[in-house]
Design a protein around this motif. Sequence first.
Motif, PDB file in Angstrom:
ATOM      1  N   UNK A 166       0.661  11.450  15.960  1.00  0.00           N
ATOM      2  CA  UNK A 166       1.480  12.498  16.754  1.00  0.00           C
ATOM      3  C   UNK A 166       0.656  12.553  18.285  1.00  0.00           C
ATOM      4  N   UNK A 167       1.497  12.085  19.307  1.00  0.00           N
ATOM      5  CA  UNK A 167       0.585  12.145  20.548  1.00  0.00           C
ATOM      6  C   UNK A 167       0.863  13.679  21.396  1.00  0.00           C
ATOM      7  N   UNK A 168      -0.345  14.355  21.193  1.00  0.00           N
ATOM      8  CA  UNK A 168       0.087  15.578  21.770  1.00  0.00           C
ATOM      9  C   UNK A 168      -0.226  15.559  23.360  1.00  0.00           C
ATOM     10  N   UNK A 199       4.847  11.603   7.480  1.00  0.00           N
ATOM     11  CA  UNK A 199       3.789  10.567   7.861  1.00  0.00           C
ATOM     12  C   UNK A 199       3.114  10.646   9.033  1.00  0.00           C
ATOM     13  N   UNK A 200       3.269  11.566   9.835  1.00  0.00           N
ATOM     14  CA  UNK A 200       2.718  11.752  11.043  1.00  0.00           C
ATOM     15  C   UNK A 200       1.291  12.349  10.894  1.00  0.00           C
ATOM     16  N   UNK A 201       0.364  12.119  11.933  1.00  0.00           N
ATOM     17  CA  UNK A 201      -0.847  12.511  11.745  1.00  0.00           C
ATOM     18  C   UNK A 201      -1.545  12.581  13.392  1.00  0.00           C
ATOM     19  N   UNK A 202      -2.496  13.759  13.362  1.00  0.00           N
ATOM     20  CA  UNK A 202      -2.983  14.205  14.521  1.00  0.00           C
ATOM     21  C   UNK A 202      -4.472  13.524  14.407  1.00  0.00           C
ATOM     22  N   UNK A 203      -4.861  13.202  15.775  1.00  0.00           N
ATOM     23  CA  UNK A 203      -6.340  12.760  15.677  1.00  0.00           C
ATOM     24  C   UNK A 203      -7.002  13.907  16.454  1.00  0.00           C
ATOM     25  N   UNK A 204      -8.365  13.842  16.224  1.00  0.00           N
ATOM     26  CA  UNK A 204      -9.195  15.040  16.522  1.00  0.00           C
ATOM     27  C   UNK A 204      -9.039  15.304  18.228  1.00  0.00           C
ATOM     28  N   UNK A 205      -9.192  14.389  19.274  1.00  0.00           N
ATOM     29  CA  UNK A 205      -8.968  14.503  20.598  1.00  0.00           C
ATOM     30  C   UNK A 205      -7.717  15.253  20.779  1.00  0.00           C
ATOM     31  N   UNK A 206      -6.698  15.117  19.984  1.00  0.00           N
ATOM     32  CA  UNK A 206      -5.297  15.741  20.608  1.00  0.00           C
ATOM     33  C   UNK A 206      -5.101  17.018  19.879  1.00  0.00           C
ATOM     34  N   UNK A 207      -5.933  17.366  19.080  1.00  0.00           N
ATOM     35  CA  UNK A 207      -6.010  18.726  18.391  1.00  0.00           C
ATOM     36  C   UNK A 207      -6.278  19.969  19.092  1.00  0.00           C
ATOM     37  N   UNK A 266       0.941  -1.213   0.191  1.00  0.00           N
ATOM     38  CA  UNK A 266       0.001  -0.100  -0.070  1.00  0.00           C
ATOM     39  C   UNK A 266       0.853   1.345   0.045  1.00  0.00           C
ATOM     40  N   UNK A 267       0.432   2.350  -0.666  1.00  0.00           N
ATOM     41  CA  UNK A 267       1.022   3.580  -0.723  1.00  0.00           C
ATOM     42  C   UNK A 267       1.602   4.196   0.570  1.00  0.00           C
ATOM     43  N   UNK A 268       1.036   3.869   1.853  1.00  0.00           N
ATOM     44  CA  UNK A 268       1.573   4.374   2.966  1.00  0.00           C
ATOM     45  C   UNK A 268       2.855   3.471   3.536  1.00  0.00           C
ATOM     46  N   UNK A 270       7.050  21.451   7.604  1.00  0.00           N
ATOM     47  CA  UNK A 270       7.864  20.785   6.314  1.00  0.00           C
ATOM     48  C   UNK A 270       8.172  21.920   5.294  1.00  0.00           C
ATOM     49  N   UNK A 271       9.065  21.417   4.383  1.00  0.00           N
ATOM     50  CA  UNK A 271       9.384  22.207   3.240  1.00  0.00           C
ATOM     51  C   UNK A 271       8.500  22.320   2.281  1.00  0.00           C
ATOM     52  N   UNK A 272       8.045  23.387   1.908  1.00  0.00           N
ATOM     53  CA  UNK A 272       6.951  23.505   0.776  1.00  0.00           C
ATOM     54  C   UNK A 272       7.411  23.951  -0.558  1.00  0.00           C
ATOM     55  N   UNK A 273       8.719  23.837  -0.739  1.00  0.00           N
ATOM     56  CA  UNK A 273       9.279  24.297  -1.888  1.00  0.00           C
ATOM     57  C   UNK A 273       8.780  23.654  -3.099  1.00  0.00           C
ATOM     58  N   UNK A 274       8.782  24.199  -4.266  1.00  0.00           N
ATOM     59  CA  UNK A 274       8.485  23.498  -5.581  1.00  0.00           C
ATOM     60  C   UNK A 274       9.276  22.114  -5.664  1.00  0.00           C
ATOM     61  N   UNK A 275      10.388  22.290  -5.556  1.00  0.00           N
ATOM     62  CA  UNK A 275      11.563  20.929  -5.667  1.00  0.00           C
ATOM     63  C   UNK A 275      10.881  19.777  -4.648  1.00  0.00           C
ATOM     64  N   UNK A 276      10.677  20.061  -3.480  1.00  0.00           N
ATOM     65  CA  UNK A 276      10.337  19.159  -2.493  1.00  0.00           C
ATOM     66  C   UNK A 276       8.824  18.639  -2.965  1.00  0.00           C
ATOM     67  N   UNK A 277       7.996  19.561  -3.138  1.00  0.00           N
ATOM     68  CA  UNK A 277       6.612  18.982  -3.432  1.00  0.00           C
ATOM     69  C   UNK A 277       6.571  17.984  -4.906  1.00  0.00           C
TER      70      UNK A 277
END
Length: 115
Positions: free
Chosen positions: A46-48, A87-95, A27-29, A59-66
């Motif tokens: 990401x455990x907040x 690859x990290x993500x937040x969950x609603x409860x920790x936001x 899978x892609x992930x 994170x880098x948002x430059x043209x090259x990295x995108x």
Amino acid sequence: MIITYGHLSGVRGYNDRFPLALPDGKPIWFQGRMDDPAQPILPFHFNTQKTSAQFLQDLDHSWASQHGAIAGGLMNAWPINKTNLTMGYFERAGSCLSIMPCRMRSPFVITILRL
């Protein structure tokens, strides 16, 4: 204000039964790590509650990295071009958005898009 966590029409996120596949069939992930592309890094939370994860550097948002991350449409080079934190993500409860009022003038959307 619109706050969604992978609940937009057509967006299935990590529970997708038919994810895009990498050339090796995984899978892609299963993205290659920045420090060792042969070793995969999977999505992680990401455990907040126990860390300062809400204060991560952007994170880098430059043209090259995108365009490097998109990899000609294969979408298989995100950590290599943006660091493993992509690859990290937040969950609603920790936001912070779920525990404090936010005053924003434009809609705000957090989602995972299947491209």
